[in-house]
Design an enzyme around this catalytic site. Sequence first.
Site, PDB file in Angstrom:
ATOM      1  CG  ASN A 203      -2.043   0.861   1.136  1.00 24.16           C
ATOM      2  OD1 ASN A 203      -2.286   1.588  -0.027  1.00 24.16           O
ATOM      3  ND2 ASN A 203      -3.257   0.789   2.102  1.00 24.16           N
TER       4      ASN A 203
ATOM      5  CG  HIS B 264     -12.304  -4.316  10.127  1.00 24.74           C
ATOM      6  ND1 HIS B 264     -11.496  -3.467   9.538  1.00 24.74           N
ATOM      7  CD2 HIS B 264     -11.632  -5.517  10.419  1.00 24.74           C
ATOM      8  CE1 HIS B 264     -10.312  -3.937   9.506  1.00 24.74           C
ATOM      9  NE2 HIS B 264     -10.224  -5.332  10.073  1.00 24.74           N
TER      10      HIS B 264
ATOM     11  NE  ARG C 204     -10.204  -3.231  13.248  1.00 23.72           N
ATOM     12  CZ  ARG C 204      -9.401  -2.449  12.453  1.00 23.72           C
ATOM     13  NH1 ARG C 204      -7.924  -2.688  12.193  1.00 23.72           N
ATOM     14  NH2 ARG C 204      -9.853  -1.499  11.587  1.00 23.72           N
TER      15      ARG C 204
ATOM     16  CE1 TYR D 136      -5.970   1.540  10.523  1.00 22.49           C
ATOM     17  CE2 TYR D 136      -6.807   0.793  12.559  1.00 22.49           C
ATOM     18  CZ  TYR D 136      -6.529   0.438  11.478  1.00 22.49           C
ATOM     19  OH  TYR D 136      -6.722  -0.749  11.065  1.00 22.49           O
TER      20      TYR D 136
ATOM     21  CG  ASP E 290      -5.128  -1.960  14.603  1.00 17.11           C
ATOM     22  OD1 ASP E 290      -4.010  -1.940  15.248  1.00 17.11           O
ATOM     23  OD2 ASP E 290      -5.454  -2.440  13.356  1.00 17.11           O
TER      24      ASP E 290
ATOM     25  CG  HIS F  28      -2.929   1.404  13.019  1.00 12.00           C
ATOM     26  ND1 HIS F  28      -2.004   2.176  12.163  1.00 12.00           N
ATOM     27  CD2 HIS F  28      -3.569   0.682  12.026  1.00 12.00           C
ATOM     28  CE1 HIS F  28      -2.041   1.837  10.977  1.00 12.00           C
ATOM     29  NE2 HIS F  28      -3.164   0.593  10.738  1.00 12.00           N
TER      30      HIS F  28
ATOM     31  CD  GLU G  39      -4.337  -5.107  14.478  1.00  9.72           C
ATOM     32  OE1 GLU G  39      -5.620  -6.033  14.687  1.00  9.72           O
ATOM     33  OE2 GLU G  39      -3.940  -5.026  13.277  1.00  9.72           O
TER      34      GLU G  39
ATOM     35  CD  GLU H 172      -1.444  -3.838  10.512  1.00  5.27           C
ATOM     36  OE1 GLU H 172      -2.220  -4.707  10.807  1.00  5.27           O
ATOM     37  OE2 GLU H 172      -1.376  -2.811  10.131  1.00  5.27           O
TER      38      GLU H 172
ATOM     39  NE  ARG I 134      -3.551  -8.781  13.132  1.00  4.31           N
ATOM     40  CZ  ARG I 134      -3.382  -7.760  12.141  1.00  4.31           C
ATOM     41  NH1 ARG I 134      -2.416  -7.182  12.292  1.00  4.31           N
ATOM     42  NH2 ARG I 134      -4.377  -7.862  11.339  1.00  4.31           N
TER      43      ARG I 134
ATOM     44  CG  HIS J  35      -2.322  -7.326   7.588  1.00  2.00           C
ATOM     45  ND1 HIS J  35      -1.509  -6.577   6.895  1.00  2.00           N
ATOM     46  CD2 HIS J  35      -3.356  -6.299   7.951  1.00  2.00           C
ATOM     47  CE1 HIS J  35      -2.024  -5.217   6.550  1.00  2.00           C
ATOM     48  NE2 HIS J  35      -3.224  -5.382   7.067  1.00  2.00           N
TER      49      HIS J  35
ATOM     50  CG  ASP K 112      -3.796  -2.673   2.711  1.00  2.00           C
ATOM     51  OD1 ASP K 112      -4.625  -2.306   3.575  1.00  2.00           O
ATOM     52  OD2 ASP K 112      -2.689  -2.964   2.614  1.00  2.00           O
TER      53      ASP K 112
ATOM     54  CD  GLU L 261      -7.224  -7.220   9.282  1.00  2.00           C
ATOM     55  OE1 GLU L 261      -6.436  -7.351   9.123  1.00  2.00           O
ATOM     56  OE2 GLU L 261      -7.699  -6.064   9.646  1.00  2.00           O
TER      57      GLU L 261
ATOM     58  CD1 TRP M 135      -2.346   7.463  10.296  1.00  2.00           C
ATOM     59  CD2 TRP M 135      -1.886   5.469   9.286  1.00  2.00           C
ATOM     60  NE1 TRP M 135      -3.549   7.015   9.697  1.00  2.00           N
ATOM     61  CE2 TRP M 135      -3.502   5.579   9.220  1.00  2.00           C
ATOM     62  CE3 TRP M 135      -1.301   4.166   8.866  1.00  2.00           C
ATOM     63  CZ2 TRP M 135      -4.082   4.615   8.422  1.00  2.00           C
ATOM     64  CZ3 TRP M 135      -2.048   3.346   8.190  1.00  2.00           C
ATOM     65  CH2 TRP M 135      -3.586   3.571   7.877  1.00  2.00           C
TER      66      TRP M 135
HETATM   67  C1  GCO Z   1      -5.247  -4.097   9.806  1.00  2.00           C
HETATM   68  C2  GCO Z   1      -4.359  -2.804   9.543  1.00  2.00           C
HETATM   69  C3  GCO Z   1      -4.756  -2.201   8.199  1.00  2.00           C
HETATM   70  C4  GCO Z   1      -3.367  -1.182   7.839  1.00  2.00           C
HETATM   71  C5  GCO Z   1      -3.392  -1.058   6.300  1.00  2.00           C
HETATM   72  C6  GCO Z   1      -2.275  -0.324   5.710  1.00  2.00           C
HETATM   73  O1  GCO Z   1      -5.338  -4.182  11.204  1.00  2.00           O
HETATM   74  O2  GCO Z   1      -6.197  -4.247   9.085  1.00  2.00           O
HETATM   75  O3  GCO Z   1      -3.897  -2.144  10.542  1.00  2.00           O
HETATM   76  O4  GCO Z   1      -6.044  -1.485   8.244  1.00  2.00           O
HETATM   77  O5  GCO Z   1      -3.668   0.157   8.221  1.00  2.00           O
HETATM   78  O6  GCO Z   1      -3.350  -2.616   5.832  1.00  2.00           O
HETATM   79  O7  GCO Z   1      -2.172  -0.578   4.548  1.00  2.00           O
HETATM   80 MG    MG Z   2      -3.786  -3.514  12.248  1.00  2.00          MG
END
Ligand code: GCO
Ligand code: MG
Length: 402
Positions: free
Chosen positions: A37, A122, A147, A159, A210, A212, A236, A262, A283, A312, A316, A339, A402
């Site tokens: 991504n 999600h 989630r 996020y 998550d 993140h 996560e 991930e 993951r 993961h 994307d 996921e 991020w």
């Molecule tokens: C998740 C991930 C994604 C990522 C994304 C970045 O747990 O699914 O955190 O949402 O942010 O794959 O490209």
């Molecule tokens: Mg994640």
Amino acid sequence: MKITDARVVVSSPGRNYVTLVIETEDGLTGVGDATLNGRELAVAAYLSEHLCPMLIGRDARRIEDTWQYFYKGAYWRRGPVAMTAIAAIDVALWDIKGKAAGMPVYELLGGAARDGVMVYGHASGSTLEALSADFQAHLDLGYKAIRAQAAVPGLDKTYGIAPADNIYEPASGNVPQEDRWETSAYLDFAPAMMRHLRDEFGYGVHLLHDVHHRLTPIEAGRLGAALEPYRPFWMEDPTPAEDQSAFRLLRSHTTTPVAVGEVFNSIWDCQQLITERLIDYIRTSVSHAGGITHLRRIFSLADLYGVRSGSHGAGDLSPVSLAAALHVDLSIPNFGIQEYMGHREPASKVFRTSYTFADGYMHPGDAPGLGVEFDEEAAAAYPFDPKYLPINRRLDGSVHDW
Ligand code: GCO
Ligand code: MG
């Protein structure tokens, strides 16, 4: 079984995907996902400029040898670009091997070790009420694990919040969008969000969250402890995981299960977290961690230490990746959860899949190979559309994870 062609197709059916197509002299075709991504063209060039020419004439049956050839042969090891490229080749070769054998890939990996693969969906919302509605919609679809992410009051973007009518997609614009972040607001809000869901929906569903990568180890310890009464399935990516010994500090403060991986791309990224039992779920994904061959090696190491898989599966990662993940998930002993976010349309016009979802579980299907048909002609109608993941800044303007 000589490889006669290897080509890269970059397309954007709902979002950008990089797909590798490998053909053999006997007319078999295999596909692999090479999507990274926001850095798609780097992997596309790594493949088409360097690896594809070396694939021509190689024996498609020699999957392990090909993996080692490209991993050790480059001299420069690891990294998301190289490992995503190697993953795409590896997955395409497993697809070919399955088609040659007339079997689904999971049969080649030892056969089904379970009847289905539990997936988590999600649920999100810009308010707690909207989150509840989405959570209920997921329960109605049969999900056993969900989630939850909700907008943090006081921050304009958070996020993981999907538009009401579509799947979450963080990449946008041909320069990165900038988000604002304040840890203290989040740390107050996240436990309240989890309490809200347990009060409303009870404890009969697995609840995931998550973080993140946004907290320091001690903040993550505090969050984990605060979440304990709500018994999350996992927390996560609580902290940026390149600092792995930091997880010792987090672990000493909470029994909330931790899931990480991930953004990892090799077994070496996972080694310390697994062998020191600093996480509960690993993951790593099939497309970013070296393909089926390498992912299975990671999960085997994890199995020794009681760590389960939790791959993961964001949108994307293309349907090719999801299918490959499901074959691995179905066959390994220490599967945890997968996921499943789904893919924005018109992805289904380009990737025709045989995996199924019912009652919270997925199955890769029994078509030979991965069970994904990639329609190159259809893909040509959706040209590449450059997009980037957001940048996060704290309220004082400094760049944050991020
Ligand atoms: C998740 C991930 C994604 C990522 C994304 C970045 O747990 O699914 O955190 O949402 O942010 O794959 O490209
Ligand atoms: Mg994640």
